[in-house]
Design an enzyme around this catalytic site. Structure first.
Site, PDB file in Angstrom:
ATOM      1  CE  LYS A 164      -3.866  -2.331   2.195  1.00 38.59           C
ATOM      2  NZ  LYS A 164      -4.647  -2.624   3.395  1.00 38.59           N
ATOM      3  CD  GLN A 167      -3.594  -4.320   6.442  1.00 35.45           C
ATOM      4  OE1 GLN A 167      -3.490  -3.293   5.774  1.00 35.45           O
ATOM      5  NE2 GLN A 167      -4.191  -5.402   5.983  1.00 35.45           N
ATOM      6  CG  ASP A 200      -9.706  -0.118   4.794  1.00 38.87           C
ATOM      7  OD1 ASP A 200      -9.346  -0.355   3.627  1.00 38.87           O
ATOM      8  OD2 ASP A 200      -9.108  -0.541   5.810  1.00 38.87           O
TER       9      ASP A 200
END
Ligand code: NAP
Length: 283
Positions: free
Chosen positions: A53, A97, A120
């Site tokens: 990422k 995460q 997200d």
């Protein structure tokens, strides 16, 4: 043989579009989108996702910060990090995460992320907006799947789609997005009866299970579109949930594993970071 929808190739195109857009935004605002990722613990898969990422952000001309914390971190400490990132004006996207250690309430952490920085798309308000069709930040994997389908102009209107898997991050949102595109959607899961019969009816199959060979050639009709989300390791090899080799000749379109949905997930995250940046700048 059906046409392969390469997430790897499509990602290159979309990431280049993102890079060009970031250049324009930099000229306009004198700043670039900045994604902050919090990584707790040493899980190897999480470490490699987070690294990928960060690398993708940098390549697209964006800023990325990775905050690494030991898995002994307390819930309070993690919530404080999220809160600080929320109030940091130089940060436009915040991502913790997952998974995080069990002693920390995952829901509390997701709920703590400022919705305008929720790249997200996991915050309950964003999820609610998605269900209501109210301009949400879409979760990255489902968004990437839709981008793949649209890249081939695959008609969804009136088509029968089956989504195998009902997780909050893949199955449920994919079902919602395909329904919004006017597909007739069936959601299957571990208690579904007669999966084969249901799959045989489907024009589009999205497999998001995490079990190799969940969908085999005898379960699909000719011309089916296969979107394989699953990632499984079999004899050291990465495979999806669908029997690619034996299905590919029956399918009209099929995504490979690796190189299919996977790269699109990070690509959609980049798009989401740009979108959060723009929303914040326009406020
Ligand atoms: P998950 O939360 O474990 O959900 C799996 C779903 O599959 C559940 O709804 C489960 O049903 C269902 N299921 C399990 N066995 C089944 C069976 N025999 N028949 C039908 N349905 C069955 O997984 P997830 O997070 O959605 O991820 C699914 C897969 O996609 C995993 O392999 C994951 O690694 C992969 N993934 C890939 C990406 C990417 O970017 N490529 C992103 C996310 C996930 P119940 O609800 O009844 O338990």
């Amino acid at each position: 043989m059906g046409e392969i929808i390469s997430g790897k190739e499509l990602s290159k195109e979309v990431r280049e579009e993102v890079r060009v857009k970031v250049e324009k935004l930099k000229a306009l605002y004198g700043a670039v989108p900045h994604l902050a990722v919090v990584l707790v613990g040493e899980d190897p898969a999480s470490q490699s996702y987070v690294k990928a990422k960060g690398r993708a952000c940098t390549k697209a001309g964006m800023k990325s910060t990775i905050i690494r914390k030991d898995d002994t971190i307390t819930e309070e400490e993690l919530l404080k990090i999220v809160k600080d990132l929320n109030s940091d004006d130089s940060v436009h996207g915040v991502l913790v995460q997952l998974p995080i250690p069990k002693h920390i309430d995952e829901n509390k952490v997701i709920d703590a992320i400022d919705i305008s920085k929720d790249v997200d798309g996991f915050h309950p308000l964003n999820v609610g907006y998605m269900h209501l069709g109210r301009n949400p930040i879409l979760p990255a994997t489902p968004k990437g799947i839709l981008t793949m389908i649209k890249s081939k102009n695959i008609e969804l209107k009136g088509k029968d789609a089956i989504i195998i898997g009902r997780s909050n991050i893949v199955g449920k949102p994919v079902a919602m997005l395909l329904m919004k595109e006017h597909a007739t959607v069936t959601i299957a899961h571990s208690r579904t009866k007669n999966l084969k019969e249901k799959c045989l009816q489907a024009d589009i199959i999205v497999a998001a299970v995490g079990r190799a060979n969940t969908v085999t050639a005898d379960m699909v009709k000719d011309g089916v579109v296969i979107i394989d989300v699953g990632v499984n390791r079999v004899d050291g090899k990465l495979v999806g949930d669908c029997d690619f080799e034996n299905i590919k000749d029956k399918a009209s379109y099929i995504t490979p594993v690796p190189g299919g949905v996977g790269p699109m997930t990070i690509t959609s995250l980049l798009e989401n970071t740009v979108e959060c940046f723009e929303r914040i700048m326009k406020k």
